[in-house]
Design a protein around this motif. Structure first.
Motif, PDB file in Angstrom:
ATOM      1  N   CYS A 153      21.622  24.833  46.826  1.00 51.58           N
ATOM      2  CA  CYS A 153      21.087  24.873  45.466  1.00 51.58           C
ATOM      3  C   CYS A 153      19.565  24.793  45.484  1.00 51.58           C
ATOM      4  O   CYS A 153      18.878  25.563  44.804  1.00 51.58           O
ATOM      5  N   TYR A 154      19.033  23.871  46.265  1.00 50.49           N
ATOM      6  CA  TYR A 154      17.575  23.737  46.347  1.00 50.49           C
ATOM      7  C   TYR A 154      16.951  24.958  47.004  1.00 50.49           C
ATOM      8  O   TYR A 154      15.904  25.455  46.563  1.00 50.49           O
ATOM      9  N   ASP A 155      17.594  25.467  48.036  1.00 49.13           N
ATOM     10  CA  ASP A 155      17.071  26.630  48.741  1.00 49.13           C
ATOM     11  C   ASP A 155      17.072  27.865  47.847  1.00 49.13           C
ATOM     12  O   ASP A 155      16.109  28.629  47.834  1.00 49.13           O
ATOM     13  N   HIS A 156      18.132  28.059  47.090  1.00 48.08           N
ATOM     14  CA  HIS A 156      18.243  29.260  46.264  1.00 48.08           C
ATOM     15  C   HIS A 156      17.407  29.161  44.992  1.00 48.08           C
ATOM     16  O   HIS A 156      16.729  30.118  44.613  1.00 48.08           O
ATOM     17  N   GLY A 157      17.453  28.001  44.331  1.00 51.91           N
ATOM     18  CA  GLY A 157      16.721  27.876  43.075  1.00 51.91           C
ATOM     19  C   GLY A 157      15.250  27.602  43.263  1.00 51.91           C
ATOM     20  O   GLY A 157      14.431  28.010  42.433  1.00 51.91           O
ATOM     21  N   GLY A 158      14.891  26.894  44.315  1.00 51.47           N
ATOM     22  CA  GLY A 158      13.501  26.603  44.574  1.00 51.47           C
ATOM     23  C   GLY A 158      12.960  25.388  43.864  1.00 51.47           C
ATOM     24  O   GLY A 158      11.815  25.003  44.095  1.00 51.47           O
ATOM     25  N   SER A 159      13.742  24.764  42.993  1.00 49.66           N
ATOM     26  CA  SER A 159      13.303  23.571  42.267  1.00 49.66           C
ATOM     27  C   SER A 159      14.221  22.405  42.593  1.00 49.66           C
ATOM     28  O   SER A 159      15.451  22.549  42.578  1.00 49.66           O
ATOM     29  N   ILE A 160      13.620  21.258  42.837  1.00 52.58           N
ATOM     30  CA  ILE A 160      14.425  20.070  43.139  1.00 52.58           C
ATOM     31  C   ILE A 160      15.245  19.649  41.935  1.00 52.58           C
ATOM     32  O   ILE A 160      16.280  18.986  42.069  1.00 52.58           O
ATOM     33  N   TRP A 161      14.825  20.052  40.731  1.00 54.82           N
ATOM     34  CA  TRP A 161      15.519  19.592  39.530  1.00 54.82           C
ATOM     35  C   TRP A 161      16.904  20.202  39.378  1.00 54.82           C
ATOM     36  O   TRP A 161      17.801  19.577  38.810  1.00 54.82           O
ATOM     37  N   SER A 162      17.118  21.412  39.877  1.00 55.10           N
ATOM     38  CA  SER A 162      18.468  21.979  39.842  1.00 55.10           C
ATOM     39  C   SER A 162      19.382  21.231  40.805  1.00 55.10           C
ATOM     40  O   SER A 162      20.560  20.998  40.506  1.00 55.10           O
ATOM     41  N   ALA A 163      18.846  20.824  41.961  1.00 54.93           N
ATOM     42  CA  ALA A 163      19.635  20.023  42.897  1.00 54.93           C
ATOM     43  C   ALA A 163      19.924  18.639  42.323  1.00 54.93           C
ATOM     44  O   ALA A 163      21.018  18.096  42.508  1.00 54.93           O
ATOM     45  N   VAL A 164      18.956  18.054  41.631  1.00 58.38           N
ATOM     46  CA  VAL A 164      19.179  16.765  40.974  1.00 58.38           C
ATOM     47  C   VAL A 164      20.298  16.889  39.942  1.00 58.38           C
ATOM     48  O   VAL A 164      21.200  16.043  39.872  1.00 58.38           O
ATOM     49  N   ALA A 165      20.245  17.932  39.132  1.00 63.41           N
ATOM     50  CA  ALA A 165      21.285  18.135  38.111  1.00 63.41           C
ATOM     51  C   ALA A 165      22.654  18.328  38.749  1.00 63.41           C
ATOM     52  O   ALA A 165      23.660  17.800  38.260  1.00 63.41           O
ATOM     53  N   LEU A 166      22.705  19.076  39.850  1.00 60.71           N
ATOM     54  CA  LEU A 166      23.978  19.279  40.551  1.00 60.71           C
ATOM     55  C   LEU A 166      24.492  17.971  41.125  1.00 60.71           C
ATOM     56  O   LEU A 166      25.690  17.665  41.029  1.00 60.71           O
ATOM     57  N   HIS A 167      23.618  17.184  41.712  1.00 59.86           N
ATOM     58  CA  HIS A 167      24.007  15.885  42.264  1.00 59.86           C
ATOM     59  C   HIS A 167      24.543  14.980  41.158  1.00 59.86           C
ATOM     60  O   HIS A 167      25.543  14.278  41.340  1.00 59.86           O
ATOM     61  N   MET A 168      23.890  14.984  40.017  1.00 62.01           N
ATOM     62  CA  MET A 168      24.358  14.182  38.883  1.00 62.01           C
ATOM     63  C   MET A 168      25.750  14.622  38.443  1.00 62.01           C
ATOM     64  O   MET A 168      26.624  13.793  38.171  1.00 62.01           O
ATOM     65  N   ALA A 169      25.963  15.930  38.379  1.00 54.08           N
ATOM     66  CA  ALA A 169      27.261  16.451  37.944  1.00 54.08           C
ATOM     67  C   ALA A 169      28.360  16.083  38.930  1.00 54.08           C
ATOM     68  O   ALA A 169      29.462  15.677  38.530  1.00 54.08           O
ATOM     69  N   VAL A 170      28.081  16.210  40.228  1.00 52.61           N
ATOM     70  CA  VAL A 170      29.088  15.891  41.246  1.00 52.61           C
ATOM     71  C   VAL A 170      29.414  14.402  41.235  1.00 52.61           C
ATOM     72  O   VAL A 170      30.587  14.001  41.281  1.00 52.61           O
ATOM     73  N   ASN A 171      28.372  13.552  41.169  1.00 51.88           N
ATOM     74  CA  ASN A 171      28.623  12.114  41.126  1.00 51.88           C
ATOM     75  C   ASN A 171      29.359  11.711  39.855  1.00 51.88           C
ATOM     76  O   ASN A 171      30.234  10.838  39.879  1.00 51.88           O
ATOM     77  N   GLY A 172      28.994  12.341  38.734  1.00 52.13           N
ATOM     78  CA  GLY A 172      29.693  12.035  37.496  1.00 52.13           C
ATOM     79  C   GLY A 172      31.161  12.416  37.558  1.00 52.13           C
ATOM     80  O   GLY A 172      32.029  11.652  37.103  1.00 52.13           O
ATOM     81  N   ALA A 173      31.445  13.569  38.138  1.00 54.48           N
ATOM     82  CA  ALA A 173      32.842  13.995  38.286  1.00 54.48           C
ATOM     83  C   ALA A 173      33.603  13.069  39.225  1.00 54.48           C
ATOM     84  O   ALA A 173      34.763  12.713  38.967  1.00 54.48           O
ATOM     85  N   SER A 174      32.957  12.643  40.318  1.00 55.73           N
ATOM     86  CA  SER A 174      33.611  11.740  41.275  1.00 55.73           C
ATOM     87  C   SER A 174      33.934  10.405  40.610  1.00 55.73           C
ATOM     88  O   SER A 174      35.022   9.842  40.806  1.00 55.73           O
ATOM     89  N   LEU A 175      32.987   9.883  39.835  1.00 52.31           N
ATOM     90  CA  LEU A 175      33.219   8.616  39.142  1.00 52.31           C
ATOM     91  C   LEU A 175      34.328   8.757  38.115  1.00 52.31           C
ATOM     92  O   LEU A 175      35.199   7.863  37.988  1.00 52.31           O
ATOM     93  N   PHE A 176      34.317   9.851  37.382  1.00 50.22           N
ATOM     94  CA  PHE A 176      35.352  10.081  36.357  1.00 50.22           C
ATOM     95  C   PHE A 176      36.747  10.142  36.985  1.00 50.22           C
ATOM     96  O   PHE A 176      37.701   9.546  36.480  1.00 50.22           O
ATOM     97  N   LEU A 177      36.866  10.851  38.100  1.00 49.55           N
ATOM     98  CA  LEU A 177      38.155  10.975  38.769  1.00 49.55           C
ATOM     99  C   LEU A 177      38.605   9.646  39.366  1.00 49.55           C
ATOM    100  O   LEU A 177      39.800   9.335  39.382  1.00 49.55           O
ATOM    101  N   ALA A 178      37.631   8.842  39.844  1.00 52.80           N
ATOM    102  CA  ALA A 178      37.989   7.568  40.471  1.00 52.80           C
ATOM    103  C   ALA A 178      38.475   6.547  39.446  1.00 52.80           C
ATOM    104  O   ALA A 178      39.416   5.784  39.714  1.00 52.80           O
ATOM    105  N   VAL A 179      37.858   6.524  38.280  1.00 50.88           N
ATOM    106  CA  VAL A 179      38.218   5.505  37.279  1.00 50.88           C
ATOM    107  C   VAL A 179      39.251   6.018  36.289  1.00 50.88           C
ATOM    108  O   VAL A 179      39.838   5.240  35.542  1.00 50.88           O
ATOM    109  N   GLY A 180      39.465   7.337  36.281  1.00 46.52           N
ATOM    110  CA  GLY A 180      40.405   7.911  35.339  1.00 46.52           C
ATOM    111  C   GLY A 180      41.829   7.809  35.810  1.00 46.52           C
ATOM    112  O   GLY A 180      42.773   7.994  35.047  1.00 46.52           O
TER     113      GLY A 180
END
Length: 235
Positions: free
Chosen positions: A208-235
């Motif tokens: 994501c960082y390599d293709h987009g060139g901005s760290i913010w797209s990687a940050v957003a992806l990391h947030m989404a993945v962690n949010g999904a992992s937390l949701f699945l773990a507590v759900g």
């Protein structure tokens, strides 16, 4: 892709120098120091905090240090996000789909031990839900992407793109399981195999960082993945 769209590192030479020092402290010194401070507060001053609440303070201070040390990088990377918005949106979406598909395959493999996060996330969320969400979905992605993708991947990519992918992807996956492997009672090397579960996420973030060139797209992806992992773990 035109030459204007060619990926380029965004760390200045001084940020690279500060970054390597901060990275070493983040990996080796700060976790030990945090444990010692937590024990001192509870034993000498009888000041008790839930683990997620103490971690929230710890990661908030680390985020403040990250912003102060790498403000130029973060600001420049945000400009790239706006200039290269289509590339970054595609990198985020493709990275999210790729990480999910590869993680599904990785979880089909047999492992000798269970991932402790499967039990840890629900416990932390039950004890301090707001703190747990802030740590996993906001603070950790911001700090870790600057260090593992911005510094490590970006620094190595100047010399070799394959090496940058290999080192940053494997390095982050091993970092995710290091706390499982090394415990006060001793090391259990079986937990190293759990790094396979984190390779899809780590590879997707680097791509994501390599293709987009901005760290913010990687940050957003990391947030989404962690949010999904937390949701699945507590759900």
């Amino acid at each position: 892709m035109s030459s204007r769209r060619q990926w380029r590192p965004q760390f200045s030479p001084s940020e690279f120098r500060r970054g390597w020092v901060f990275f070493a402290l983040y990996l080796v010194v700060f976790p030990v120091l945090m444990g010692q401070i937590q024990r001192m507060l509870s034993q000498r001053f009888e000041f008790f905090l839930q683990a997620p609440e103490f971690s929230l303070i710890y990661y908030f201070l680390l985020l403040c240090a990250t912003v102060l040390l790498f403000w130029g990088f973060l600001r420049h990377s945000f400009d790239i996000l706006l200039d290269w918005l289509p590339e970054n949106l595609f990198a985020f979406a493709a990275g999210l789909v790729g990480a999910g598909a590869l993680h599904f395959l990785a979880m089909r493999l047999p492992y000798p031990v269970e991932n402790p996060n499967a039990l840890l996330y629900p416990e932390q969320f039950a004890a301090a839900p707001q703190a747990t969400v802030l740590i996993l979905v906001v603070l950790m992605p911001l700090i870790e992407e600057v260090l593992f993708r911005g510094l490590l991947f970006g620094g190595l990519r100047r010399y070799s793109r394959p090496m940058a992918f290999a080192v940053s992807t494997l390095g982050y996956a091993l970092f995710c399981v290091a706390s499982f492997v090394f415990q006060p009672e001793g090391a259990d090397l079986r937990y190293l195999l759990l790094a396979v579960q984190y390779l899809p996420m780590s590879l997707a973030l680097s791509w994501c960082y390599d293709h987009g060139g901005s760290i913010w797209s990687a940050v957003a992806l990391h947030m989404a993945v962690n949010g999904a992992s937390l949701f699945l773990a507590v759900g």
